[in-house]
Structures are given as structure tokens and as C-alpha cells.
Design a protein around this motif. Structure first.
Motif, PDB file in Angstrom:
ATOM      1  N   ARG A  27       2.343   1.833  10.139  1.00 49.54           N
ATOM      2  CA  ARG A  27       0.938   1.731   9.871  1.00 49.54           C
ATOM      3  C   ARG A  27       0.542   2.830   8.739  1.00 49.54           C
ATOM      4  N   PHE A  28       1.124   3.876   8.506  1.00 50.36           N
ATOM      5  CA  PHE A  28       0.633   4.831   7.468  1.00 50.36           C
ATOM      6  C   PHE A  28       1.385   4.774   6.032  1.00 50.36           C
ATOM      7  N   MET A  29       1.107   3.534   5.552  1.00 50.43           N
ATOM      8  CA  MET A  29       1.464   3.392   4.054  1.00 50.43           C
ATOM      9  C   MET A  29       0.340   3.638   3.054  1.00 50.43           C
ATOM     10  N   PHE A  30      -0.984   3.727   3.822  1.00 49.76           N
ATOM     11  CA  PHE A  30      -1.955   4.052   3.032  1.00 49.76           C
ATOM     12  C   PHE A  30      -2.514   2.893   2.035  1.00 49.76           C
ATOM     13  N   LYS A  31      -2.342   1.861   2.428  1.00 44.26           N
ATOM     14  CA  LYS A  31      -2.821   0.491   1.436  1.00 44.26           C
ATOM     15  C   LYS A  31      -4.341   0.706   0.916  1.00 44.26           C
ATOM     16  N   GLU A  32      -5.004   1.280   1.612  1.00 42.47           N
ATOM     17  CA  GLU A  32      -6.473   1.465   1.123  1.00 42.47           C
ATOM     18  C   GLU A  32      -6.368   2.265  -0.184  1.00 42.47           C
ATOM     19  N   LEU A  33      -5.724   3.487  -0.078  1.00 40.66           N
ATOM     20  CA  LEU A  33      -5.655   4.299  -1.057  1.00 40.66           C
ATOM     21  C   LEU A  33      -4.878   3.743  -2.251  1.00 40.66           C
ATOM     22  N   TYR A  34      -3.922   3.040  -2.039  1.00 43.64           N
ATOM     23  CA  TYR A  34      -2.978   2.316  -3.190  1.00 43.64           C
ATOM     24  C   TYR A  34      -4.052   1.216  -3.704  1.00 43.64           C
ATOM     25  N   GLU A  35      -4.679   0.381  -2.869  1.00 45.74           N
ATOM     26  CA  GLU A  35      -5.559  -0.465  -3.563  1.00 45.74           C
ATOM     27  C   GLU A  35      -6.790   0.137  -4.462  1.00 45.74           C
ATOM     28  N   GLU A  36      -7.356   1.056  -4.052  1.00 48.67           N
ATOM     29  CA  GLU A  36      -8.304   1.636  -4.621  1.00 48.67           C
ATOM     30  C   GLU A  36      -8.048   2.500  -5.948  1.00 48.67           C
ATOM     31  N   PHE A  37      -7.070   3.046  -5.814  1.00 46.52           N
ATOM     32  CA  PHE A  37      -6.555   4.173  -6.926  1.00 46.52           C
ATOM     33  C   PHE A  37      -5.227   4.012  -7.656  1.00 46.52           C
ATOM     34  N   PHE A  38      -4.356   3.322  -7.037  1.00 45.75           N
ATOM     35  CA  PHE A  38      -2.820   3.256  -7.580  1.00 45.75           C
ATOM     36  C   PHE A  38      -2.374   1.782  -8.067  1.00 45.75           C
ATOM     37  N   ALA A  39      -3.063   0.697  -7.577  1.00 47.74           N
ATOM     38  CA  ALA A  39      -2.401  -0.593  -7.761  1.00 47.74           C
ATOM     39  C   ALA A  39      -2.354  -0.788  -9.090  1.00 47.74           C
ATOM     40  N   HIS A  40      -3.154  -0.310 -10.046  1.00 47.69           N
ATOM     41  CA  HIS A  40      -3.157  -0.647 -11.549  1.00 47.69           C
ATOM     42  C   HIS A  40      -1.952   0.390 -11.937  1.00 47.69           C
ATOM     43  N   LYS A  41      -1.524   1.328 -11.310  1.00 43.33           N
ATOM     44  CA  LYS A  41      -0.525   2.328 -11.811  1.00 43.33           C
ATOM     45  C   LYS A  41       0.915   2.074 -11.434  1.00 43.33           C
ATOM     46  N   THR A  42       1.192   1.438 -10.378  1.00 42.13           N
ATOM     47  CA  THR A  42       2.361   1.584  -9.706  1.00 42.13           C
ATOM     48  C   THR A  42       2.448   0.110  -9.050  1.00 42.13           C
ATOM     49  N   SER A  43       3.708  -0.250  -8.816  1.00 40.66           N
ATOM     50  CA  SER A  43       3.952  -1.452  -7.718  1.00 40.66           C
ATOM     51  C   SER A  43       3.917  -0.921  -6.331  1.00 40.66           C
ATOM     52  N   TRP A  44       3.538  -1.816  -5.413  1.00 43.37           N
ATOM     53  CA  TRP A  44       3.469  -1.480  -3.917  1.00 43.37           C
ATOM     54  C   TRP A  44       4.766  -1.142  -3.358  1.00 43.37           C
ATOM     55  N   ARG A  45       5.862  -1.691  -3.889  1.00 45.45           N
ATOM     56  CA  ARG A  45       7.133  -1.215  -3.521  1.00 45.45           C
ATOM     57  C   ARG A  45       7.527  -0.015  -4.066  1.00 45.45           C
ATOM     58  N   ASN A  46       7.077   0.684  -4.952  1.00 49.62           N
ATOM     59  CA  ASN A  46       7.166   1.757  -5.529  1.00 49.62           C
ATOM     60  C   ASN A  46       6.309   2.939  -4.650  1.00 49.62           C
ATOM     61  N   TRP A  47       5.123   2.449  -4.438  1.00 48.05           N
ATOM     62  CA  TRP A  47       4.235   3.215  -3.576  1.00 48.05           C
ATOM     63  C   TRP A  47       4.835   3.454  -2.085  1.00 48.05           C
ATOM     64  N   VAL A  48       5.212   2.321  -1.405  1.00 50.48           N
ATOM     65  CA  VAL A  48       5.957   2.584  -0.292  1.00 50.48           C
ATOM     66  C   VAL A  48       7.019   3.648  -0.396  1.00 50.48           C
ATOM     67  N   ASP A  49       7.962   3.499  -1.299  1.00 53.25           N
ATOM     68  CA  ASP A  49       9.096   4.543  -1.406  1.00 53.25           C
ATOM     69  C   ASP A  49       8.324   5.857  -1.605  1.00 53.25           C
ATOM     70  N   ILE A  50       7.415   6.005  -2.344  1.00 55.56           N
ATOM     71  CA  ILE A  50       6.814   7.461  -2.467  1.00 55.56           C
ATOM     72  C   ILE A  50       6.210   7.907  -1.208  1.00 55.56           C
ATOM     73  N   ILE A  51       5.410   7.049  -0.548  1.00 54.43           N
ATOM     74  CA  ILE A  51       4.923   7.511   0.880  1.00 54.43           C
ATOM     75  C   ILE A  51       6.122   7.832   1.826  1.00 54.43           C
ATOM     76  N   THR A  52       7.032   6.839   2.103  1.00 55.97           N
ATOM     77  CA  THR A  52       8.197   7.107   3.069  1.00 55.97           C
ATOM     78  C   THR A  52       8.847   8.276   2.970  1.00 55.97           C
ATOM     79  N   ASN A  53       8.975   8.569   1.533  1.00 54.27           N
ATOM     80  CA  ASN A  53       9.696   9.950   1.288  1.00 54.27           C
ATOM     81  C   ASN A  53       8.915  11.106   1.010  1.00 54.27           C
ATOM     82  N   SER A  54       7.747  11.112   1.251  1.00 53.36           N
ATOM     83  CA  SER A  54       6.922  12.262   1.072  1.00 53.36           C
ATOM     84  C   SER A  54       7.109  13.256   2.078  1.00 53.36           C
ATOM     85  N   THR A  55       6.914  14.425   1.938  1.00 47.36           N
ATOM     86  CA  THR A  55       7.011  15.522   2.777  1.00 47.36           C
ATOM     87  C   THR A  55       6.121  15.335   3.828  1.00 47.36           C
TER      88      THR A  55
END
Length: 198
Positions: A113-141
Motif C-alpha cells: 500500500r505505501f508506495m505513495f502513488k498519489e505523491l508520485y503522480e502529483e509531484f514527481f512523475a515528470h522527474k523520475t520513473s515509477w520504478r525508481n520511485w518504488v526503489d526510493i520509497i522501499t529503501n527510505s529510512t
């Protein structure tokens, strides 16, 4: 009021949580509603609020979260007490197995559930890929801490109510959640211990 007035932002329920809530609302079986809401969803809430409590520096939010954690803890505690004897002593074997499988599937949805897709689509989709976003979220402290808080509450509760049998354990082991089984269940934790852990 805090979300509306201080943050001016509320996100809607995501697809994974909606799937769980929709299924529960459509069920007429009392124990499934207890399992879904009191153990799974409110157990999730304890994990979320505990993580927020640990990381926030904002005094008002910290005080609000303390009250919310106390309220959610009572609900989860009640669910554990209500279901422990039912699943271990009263429920037919086929019902217990069905609930065990269902709880596992919900645990997977909660983990995802907690991949923050809403934040990705709103603020970061134009800056990075979904795959990269998932890696960032998965590995965040913070997200690693959240998963620890969530599943260190959820898995012991499932064990306590009899839904962590030898049959289902390998499935939890495969997705890395069985390591949380030795924690204390909700009926054996005080509010002070919950707050202290957060």
C-alpha cells in the motif's frame, strides 16, 4: 481539523485499502469484519500513527497522535480478545483456514500500500520513473521504520488469534514478514509501551 487547517491536504483512500474496505463492507460474517477492521486495518493505523509519532517534531501533532494511538490500541486489543478463543477453539477448520488465507492476502496488500502513488503522480512523475520511485520509497529510512512498526504489531496479533499456523508460515517467510512473529500482541502491550516503541 488538523489536516484541513494546518496541512490543507487530504488524500483519498488508495486502491489497495479500498479493496479491503469494500470486501469488509460487503461481508455479513461478524468474525471477518472483526479480523479485517480490528486486527488488519486498525493494526495498520497503529503502524502509521506510531511512525508519524516517532518522526514528527511538531508538538501539536505529537500530542494528537498520542490520543489517536491510545484509541486505535483499544480497538486492536478488543479485536484480539474477541477473536483469540473463536479461531483457536470454536471456529470450524475450514473457516479458520479461509481467514488465515485472507489475512495473508491482506498483509500483502498492506505491504504494497505505501508506495505513495498519489505523491508520485502529483509531484514527481515528470522527474523520475515509477520504478525508481518504488526503489526510493522501499529503501527510505522512514518506510523501513514504518514496515517494522506495522508488521511488528500485526504479525504477533495474527499469531495470538491462531491465524499463523505451520501451513501459512512459509508464505509469510517468503515475503519477509515472519521475522516479526515474536513481538507482543496487542492484548499484552500497554499504551506506554506502544508510545515508547514509537
Amino acid at each position: 481539523r488538523y489536516l484541513n487547517e494546518k496541512l490543507d491536504k487530504i488524500y483519498t483512500v488508495d486502491d489497495n485499502l479500498f479493496t479491503i474496505l469494500h470486501h469488509l463492507n460487503g461481508s455479513s460474517e461478524w468474525d471477518l469484519k472483526f479480523l479485517g477492521m480490528q486486527i488488519m486495518v486498525e493494526g495498520l493505523a497503529l503502524g502509521v500513527f506510531g511512525t508519524f509519532y516517532k518522526f514528527t517534531k511538531e508538538p501539536l501533532l505529537k500530542e494528537l497522535l498520542k490520543g489517536v494511538i491510545a484509541d486505535e490500541a483499544r480497538h486492536v486489543h478488543y479485536g484480539v480478545i474477541a477473536l483469540a478463543d473463536y479461531y483457536t477453539k470454536e471456529a470450524p477448520e475450514n473457516i479458520r483456514r479461509e481467514r488465515e488465507d485472507w489475512a495473508y492476502e491482506v498483509a500483502v496488500l498492506l505491504r504494497n500500500r505505501f508506495m505513495f502513488k498519489e505523491l508520485y503522480e502529483e509531484f514527481f512523475a515528470h522527474k523520475t520513473s515509477w520504478r525508481n520511485w518504488v526503489d526510493i520509497i522501499t529503501n527510505s529510512t522512514i518506510m523501513q521504520e514504518f514496515r517494522l512498526t506495522l508488521f511488528s504489531r500485526l504479525i504477533p496479533n495474527l499469531k495470538r488469534i491462531g491465524l499463523l499456523s505451520d501451513r501459512i508460515r512459509p508464505r509469510y517467510e517468503k515475503i519477509g514478514l515472519l521475522k516479526y512473529e515474536h513481538g507482543e500482541s496487542a492484548d499484552r502491550l500497554s499504551l506506554e509501551e506502544l508510545i515508547g516503541a514509537a
